[in-house]
Write a protein that holds these residues in place. Structure first.
Motif, PDB file in Angstrom:
ATOM      1  N   SER A 281       0.792  -1.451  -0.388  1.00  0.00           N
ATOM      2  CA  SER A 281       0.220   0.239   0.121  1.00  0.00           C
ATOM      3  C   SER A 281       0.953   1.365  -0.136  1.00  0.00           C
ATOM      4  O   SER A 281       2.028   1.173   0.860  1.00  0.00           O
ATOM      5  CB  SER A 281      -1.064   0.188   1.243  1.00  0.00           C
TER       6      SER A 281
ATOM      7  N   ALA B  38      -1.808   5.927  -4.324  1.00  0.00           N
ATOM      8  CA  ALA B  38      -1.482   4.848  -5.039  1.00  0.00           C
ATOM      9  C   ALA B  38      -2.635   3.598  -4.369  1.00  0.00           C
ATOM     10  O   ALA B  38      -3.319   3.028  -5.404  1.00  0.00           O
ATOM     11  CB  ALA B  38      -0.377   4.811  -4.983  1.00  0.00           C
TER      12      ALA B  38
ATOM     13  N   ILE C 262      -0.939  -2.173  -4.777  1.00  0.00           N
ATOM     14  CA  ILE C 262      -0.682  -2.276  -5.529  1.00  0.00           C
ATOM     15  C   ILE C 262      -0.205  -3.705  -5.750  1.00  0.00           C
ATOM     16  O   ILE C 262       0.105  -4.494  -4.926  1.00  0.00           O
ATOM     17  CB  ILE C 262       0.333  -1.364  -6.008  1.00  0.00           C
TER      18      ILE C 262
ATOM     19  N   LEU D   7       4.563   1.659 -12.236  1.00  0.00           N
ATOM     20  CA  LEU D   7       2.972   1.786 -11.905  1.00  0.00           C
ATOM     21  C   LEU D   7       2.797   2.626 -11.229  1.00  0.00           C
ATOM     22  O   LEU D   7       1.783   3.135 -11.670  1.00  0.00           O
ATOM     23  CB  LEU D   7       3.055   0.095 -11.573  1.00  0.00           C
ATOM     24  N   LEU D   8       3.730   3.005  -9.950  1.00  0.00           N
ATOM     25  CA  LEU D   8       3.252   3.584  -9.056  1.00  0.00           C
ATOM     26  C   LEU D   8       3.571   5.597  -9.712  1.00  0.00           C
ATOM     27  O   LEU D   8       2.562   6.407  -9.595  1.00  0.00           O
ATOM     28  CB  LEU D   8       4.749   3.807  -7.990  1.00  0.00           C
TER      29      LEU D   8
ATOM     30  N   GLU E  64       2.329   6.230 -12.393  1.00  0.00           N
ATOM     31  CA  GLU E  64       0.623   6.212 -13.467  1.00  0.00           C
ATOM     32  C   GLU E  64      -0.122   6.238 -12.488  1.00  0.00           C
ATOM     33  O   GLU E  64      -1.462   7.475 -12.517  1.00  0.00           O
ATOM     34  CB  GLU E  64       0.557   4.658 -14.203  1.00  0.00           C
ATOM     35  N   ARG E  65      -0.184   6.091 -11.281  1.00  0.00           N
ATOM     36  CA  ARG E  65      -0.798   5.631 -10.252  1.00  0.00           C
ATOM     37  C   ARG E  65      -1.457   7.125  -9.360  1.00  0.00           C
ATOM     38  O   ARG E  65      -2.153   8.235  -9.412  1.00  0.00           O
ATOM     39  CB  ARG E  65      -1.154   4.884  -9.416  1.00  0.00           C
TER      40      ARG E  65
ATOM     41  N   ALA F 281      -2.256   9.764 -12.189  1.00  0.00           N
ATOM     42  CA  ALA F 281      -3.818   9.309 -11.956  1.00  0.00           C
ATOM     43  C   ALA F 281      -4.161  10.570 -10.352  1.00  0.00           C
ATOM     44  O   ALA F 281      -5.706  10.724 -10.705  1.00  0.00           O
ATOM     45  CB  ALA F 281      -4.397   8.585 -12.102  1.00  0.00           C
ATOM     46  N   ALA F 282      -3.635  10.482  -9.875  1.00  0.00           N
ATOM     47  CA  ALA F 282      -4.602  11.212  -8.941  1.00  0.00           C
ATOM     48  C   ALA F 282      -3.269  12.580  -8.250  1.00  0.00           C
ATOM     49  O   ALA F 282      -3.509  12.934  -7.534  1.00  0.00           O
ATOM     50  CB  ALA F 282      -3.422  10.608  -7.293  1.00  0.00           C
TER      51      ALA F 282
END
Length: 232
Positions: A78, A82, A85, A98-99, A101-102, A105-106
């Motif tokens: 966690s 994010a 995951i 990936l982080l 991208e997350r 998005a935030a």
């Protein structure tokens, strides 16, 4: 009896041929070339994250986002903004992307995430038998059989170099390979690559044990060790 045992020990010290592996260029010590830059920076095998690995995660320019997290038993972590995951089976670089991208998005602007492996606990090799320090050791980058045994403190005096077994599970099927360390060290075939979850067992030499026990029984341990050292 002692003389026969001593003969066995001295025979074990004798040197065999060198460089029989066709992929090896056998040269004299004077002409052994130094490594080139590409040899020293060869790509290593990627590390795949798994349960209980410990990770240090940082976001450039955001010191309050630094976290040291441990992958849980289900292969997840966690992280702020994010969420949860699934990281098992990903490389640290893949997790970084990936982080990012997350976080993007935030609404974190242009995040640059770095993931470093603090403690490797999921990708290990187990080394047992006649080694100085048996146990489980992390597999980071490319590891060979000789390197794995060195990580376990090297061989004991009772080790049988021609009786080293590597156990591996592939697609649910179990395999066992028998290797001869002396032949590998003399360049007669390649040092095999070792992978996470392999189990390495170094066998015991019955003749070496008999030799040691006989020396202990006769009280001649120190003088005979000096004699075998000169002969080997």
């Amino acid at each position: 009896m002692l003389g026969a045992i001593l003969a066995v020990s001295l025979a074990a010290c004798s040197s065999g041929p060198v460089g029989q592996d066709p992929s090896i260029n056998s040269v004299t010590y004077e002409s052994l070339p130094p490594p080139e830059r590409v040899d020293l920076t060869a790509a290593e095998r990627p590390y795949y994250l798994g349960p209980f690995d410990k990770l240090a995660i940082e976001v450039f320019g955001l010191s309050d986002m630094r976290r040291v997290v441990q992958v849980d038993a289900s292969g997840r972590i966690s992280y702020p903004l994010a969420g949860t995951i699934e990281v098992a089976g990903r490389t640290p670089t893949e997790l970084s992307r990936l982080l990012e991208e997350r976080l993007r998005a935030a609404y974190v602007r242009d995040p640059e995430v770095t993931v470093n492996l603090e403690d490797a606990l999921s990708q290990t090799v187990t080394v047992g038998g006649q080694v100085a320090a048996p146990g489980a050791f992390p597999v980071i980058g490319t590891m060979t059989l000789s390197r794995a045994i060195a990580r376990a403190g090297g061989l004991t005096e009772l080790a049988k170099k021609s009786d080293v077994v590597v156990f591996r599970t592939v697609g649910g099927d179990r395999y066992a390979g028998l290797y001869n360390l002396q032949a590998i060290h003399r360049g007669n075939y390649q040092d095999p690559e070792i992978f996470a979850n392999d189990v390495i067992i170094v066998g015991e030499s019955a003749s070496r044990r008999l030799f040691r026990d006989a020396l202990g029984a006769t009280g001649l341990l120190s003088p005979v060790i000096l004699l075998t050292g000169r002969g080997g």
